[in-house]
Design a protein around this motif. Structure first.
Motif, PDB file in Angstrom:
ATOM      1  N   ALA A  34       0.849  -1.190   0.000  1.00  0.00           N
ATOM      2  CA  ALA A  34       0.000   0.000   0.000  1.00  0.00           C
ATOM      3  C   ALA A  34       0.886   1.241   0.000  1.00  0.00           C
ATOM      4  O   ALA A  34       1.958   1.260   0.601  1.00  0.00           O
ATOM      5  CB  ALA A  34      -0.894  -0.006   1.229  1.00  0.00           C
ATOM      6  N   ALA A  35       0.427   2.276  -0.681  1.00  0.00           N
ATOM      7  CA  ALA A  35       1.213   3.511  -0.772  1.00  0.00           C
ATOM      8  C   ALA A  35       1.229   4.273   0.544  1.00  0.00           C
ATOM      9  O   ALA A  35       2.123   5.089   0.784  1.00  0.00           O
ATOM     10  CB  ALA A  35       0.659   4.394  -1.884  1.00  0.00           C
ATOM     11  N   SER A  36       0.250   3.996   1.398  1.00  0.00           N
ATOM     12  CA  SER A  36       0.161   4.705   2.673  1.00  0.00           C
ATOM     13  C   SER A  36      -0.669   3.864   3.643  1.00  0.00           C
ATOM     14  O   SER A  36      -1.394   2.961   3.212  1.00  0.00           O
ATOM     15  CB  SER A  36      -0.500   6.073   2.471  1.00  0.00           C
ATOM     16  OG  SER A  36      -1.773   5.911   1.858  1.00  0.00           O
ATOM     17  N   PRO A  37      -0.601   4.164   4.936  1.00  0.00           N
ATOM     18  CA  PRO A  37      -1.460   3.441   5.890  1.00  0.00           C
ATOM     19  C   PRO A  37      -2.937   3.668   5.555  1.00  0.00           C
ATOM     20  O   PRO A  37      -3.303   4.719   5.029  1.00  0.00           O
ATOM     21  CB  PRO A  37      -1.099   4.071   7.245  1.00  0.00           C
ATOM     22  CG  PRO A  37       0.234   4.704   7.040  1.00  0.00           C
ATOM     23  CD  PRO A  37       0.274   5.141   5.610  1.00  0.00           C
ATOM     24  N   TYR A  38      -3.766   2.667   5.837  1.00  0.00           N
ATOM     25  CA  TYR A  38      -5.190   2.792   5.497  1.00  0.00           C
ATOM     26  C   TYR A  38      -6.054   2.107   6.534  1.00  0.00           C
ATOM     27  O   TYR A  38      -5.590   1.277   7.310  1.00  0.00           O
ATOM     28  CB  TYR A  38      -5.461   2.216   4.107  1.00  0.00           C
ATOM     29  CG  TYR A  38      -5.230   0.721   3.987  1.00  0.00           C
ATOM     30  CD1 TYR A  38      -6.281  -0.184   4.142  1.00  0.00           C
ATOM     31  CD2 TYR A  38      -3.962   0.201   3.713  1.00  0.00           C
ATOM     32  CE1 TYR A  38      -6.076  -1.555   4.032  1.00  0.00           C
ATOM     33  CE2 TYR A  38      -3.745  -1.160   3.607  1.00  0.00           C
ATOM     34  CZ  TYR A  38      -4.804  -2.040   3.773  1.00  0.00           C
ATOM     35  OH  TYR A  38      -4.590  -3.391   3.675  1.00  0.00           O
ATOM     36  N   SER A  45      -9.171   7.009   3.135  1.00  0.00           N
ATOM     37  CA  SER A  45      -7.811   6.473   3.274  1.00  0.00           C
ATOM     38  C   SER A  45      -7.458   5.492   2.151  1.00  0.00           C
ATOM     39  O   SER A  45      -6.300   5.107   1.997  1.00  0.00           O
ATOM     40  CB  SER A  45      -7.651   5.779   4.628  1.00  0.00           C
ATOM     41  OG  SER A  45      -8.337   4.536   4.660  1.00  0.00           O
ATOM     42  N   ASP A  48      -5.853   6.864  -2.620  1.00  0.00           N
ATOM     43  CA  ASP A  48      -4.562   6.812  -3.324  1.00  0.00           C
ATOM     44  C   ASP A  48      -3.713   5.645  -2.839  1.00  0.00           C
ATOM     45  O   ASP A  48      -2.497   5.752  -2.693  1.00  0.00           O
ATOM     46  CB  ASP A  48      -3.798   8.130  -3.126  1.00  0.00           C
ATOM     47  CG  ASP A  48      -4.547   9.312  -3.720  1.00  0.00           C
ATOM     48  OD1 ASP A  48      -4.989   9.205  -4.873  1.00  0.00           O
ATOM     49  OD2 ASP A  48      -4.694  10.334  -3.022  1.00  0.00           O
ATOM     50  N   LEU A  49      -4.370   4.510  -2.615  1.00  0.00           N
ATOM     51  CA  LEU A  49      -3.699   3.386  -1.958  1.00  0.00           C
ATOM     52  C   LEU A  49      -2.747   2.632  -2.877  1.00  0.00           C
ATOM     53  O   LEU A  49      -1.758   2.067  -2.425  1.00  0.00           O
ATOM     54  CB  LEU A  49      -4.762   2.426  -1.417  1.00  0.00           C
ATOM     55  CG  LEU A  49      -4.344   1.477  -0.305  1.00  0.00           C
ATOM     56  CD1 LEU A  49      -3.715   2.212   0.850  1.00  0.00           C
ATOM     57  CD2 LEU A  49      -5.552   0.682   0.171  1.00  0.00           C
ATOM     58  N   TRP A  50      -3.052   2.623  -4.187  1.00  0.00           N
ATOM     59  CA  TRP A  50      -2.289   1.780  -5.097  1.00  0.00           C
ATOM     60  C   TRP A  50      -1.450   2.626  -6.049  1.00  0.00           C
ATOM     61  O   TRP A  50      -2.002   3.318  -6.914  1.00  0.00           O
ATOM     62  CB  TRP A  50      -3.234   0.878  -5.896  1.00  0.00           C
ATOM     63  CG  TRP A  50      -4.032   0.005  -4.984  1.00  0.00           C
ATOM     64  CD1 TRP A  50      -3.617  -1.139  -4.375  1.00  0.00           C
ATOM     65  CD2 TRP A  50      -5.383   0.209  -4.536  1.00  0.00           C
ATOM     66  NE1 TRP A  50      -4.612  -1.657  -3.578  1.00  0.00           N
ATOM     67  CE2 TRP A  50      -5.706  -0.848  -3.660  1.00  0.00           C
ATOM     68  CE3 TRP A  50      -6.343   1.199  -4.787  1.00  0.00           C
ATOM     69  CZ2 TRP A  50      -6.944  -0.952  -3.035  1.00  0.00           C
ATOM     70  CZ3 TRP A  50      -7.576   1.096  -4.165  1.00  0.00           C
ATOM     71  CH2 TRP A  50      -7.878   0.030  -3.316  1.00  0.00           C
ATOM     72  N   PRO A  51      -0.114   2.553  -5.922  1.00  0.00           N
ATOM     73  CA  PRO A  51       0.744   3.283  -6.860  1.00  0.00           C
ATOM     74  C   PRO A  51       0.572   2.771  -8.280  1.00  0.00           C
ATOM     75  O   PRO A  51       0.742   3.492  -9.251  1.00  0.00           O
ATOM     76  CB  PRO A  51       2.150   3.020  -6.329  1.00  0.00           C
ATOM     77  CG  PRO A  51       2.025   1.803  -5.459  1.00  0.00           C
ATOM     78  CD  PRO A  51       0.642   1.812  -4.908  1.00  0.00           C
TER      79      PRO A  51
END
Length: 304
Positions: A34-38, A45, A48-51
């Motif tokens: 994941a691009a960031s914690p969610y 949240s 923008d989870l998937w680069p």
């Protein structure tokens, strides 16, 4: 070339084992982080989870502890059902339409007459606790999503699984921890247990994971698959095997706090559909599992 795989719930018992599996060079999959914690209960949240788009998704995350589901059913539904909806919507918005494996639970079957054993996928679900209701609801949601959005959605119904790294809120992990403490002289030879004269269909976590990957490769979209050993074993017998492996004598003491409501006396599943479709069969014996669990707890107890 390896295909990318996004997995929710990587911090859990099964997720950690999957991470270890994917580190092996011979895996056909690589983990897409994941691009960031969610938080699945917070849609924002997930935006923008998937680069990059994953090739496939395994949805493992959930509230899995039945007593907690009785204590706070609303939160269990928020995580297990609405969290699943939030994930599906976020993936759709990103343009995903690959294989999506929803990990449900054999608990959705509820009370099954002993004459109906082994439990096949034709057995009508009859959940008897809020956790199982939430999982069955999310199953229906995912299968509907697959039909409406033309995604290859599959549902797995794993039965009880055991292995290293499991929390001691689960019965075999609890027994192994206590036996390790007894062996190391940290507690007396009394083992606190709940109702241990029930049978369950136990499968090693690594066999469960092999089934998930087999389903991603060969499972039929829109289908539900049991993941189980096909054998029933009493909890008492597994505890006695652990004690034998540890070389200790112990006394079993029933703890009222460990007794669970709505418990079924016998459970045995059938994995014939999974085996026919994918060729999967269990590879790890109960003795192998118990040895690994005991060894793991020996180390964990030393560090407590």
């Amino acid at each position: 070339m390896k295909r990318s795989l996004f997995i929710t719930g990587l911090g859990g018992f099964v997720g950690q084992h999957i991470q270890s599996r994917l580190m092996l060079d011979d895996s056909a999959w690589e983990l897409l982080p994941a691009a960031s914690p969610y938080d699945l209960t917070k849609p924002q949240s997930l935006v923008d989870l998937w680069p990059q788009l994953p090739d496939a998704v395994i949805h493992l995350a959930g509230q899995t502890f039945v007593p907690e589901a009785f204590r706070d059913p609303a939160r269990t539904f928020e995580i297990n059902l609405l969290g699943t909806l939030n994930l599906l919507q976020a993936l759709k918005a990103r343009g995903f339409n690959g294989p999506f494996l929803y990990v449900s639970s054999g608990d959705v079957y509820g009370q099954v007459d002993e004459a109906a054993l082994p439990i096949t996928e034709q057995q009508p679900p009859c959940p008897r606790n809020p956790y199982a209701v939430s999982k069955l609801s999310a199953e229906h949601l995912c299968l509907q999503w697959g039909l409406s959005e033309d995604w290859p959605v599959l549902v797995a119904r794993p039965f009880n699984h055991i292995g290293t790294g499991q929390k001691d809120s689960f019965v075999i992990a609890s027994a192994a921890r206590q036996i390790s403490r007894i062996r190391q002289g940290l507690q007396g030879p009394q083992l606190e247990v709940g109702d241990i004269d029930v049978t369950r269909d136990f499968l090693d976590v690594d066999d469960v994971i092999s089934a998930y990957f087999a389903l991603l490769e060969k499972g039929l979209p829109g289908q539900v698959y049991n993941i189980c050993s096909g054998h029933e074993q009493s909890i008492r017998s597994l505890i006695e095997q652990l004690a034998d492996l540890a070389g200790i004598e112990l006394q079993l003491v029933q703890d009222p706090a460990r007794m669970r409501r709505a418990d079924q006396r016998r459970v045995r599943g059938s994995h014939q559909r999974l085996a026919r479709t994918t060729g999967w069969t269990p590879q790890i014996s109960t003795q192998q599992s118990l040895r690994a669990i005991l060894s793991d707890w020996e180390q964990r107890v030393k560090q407590e």
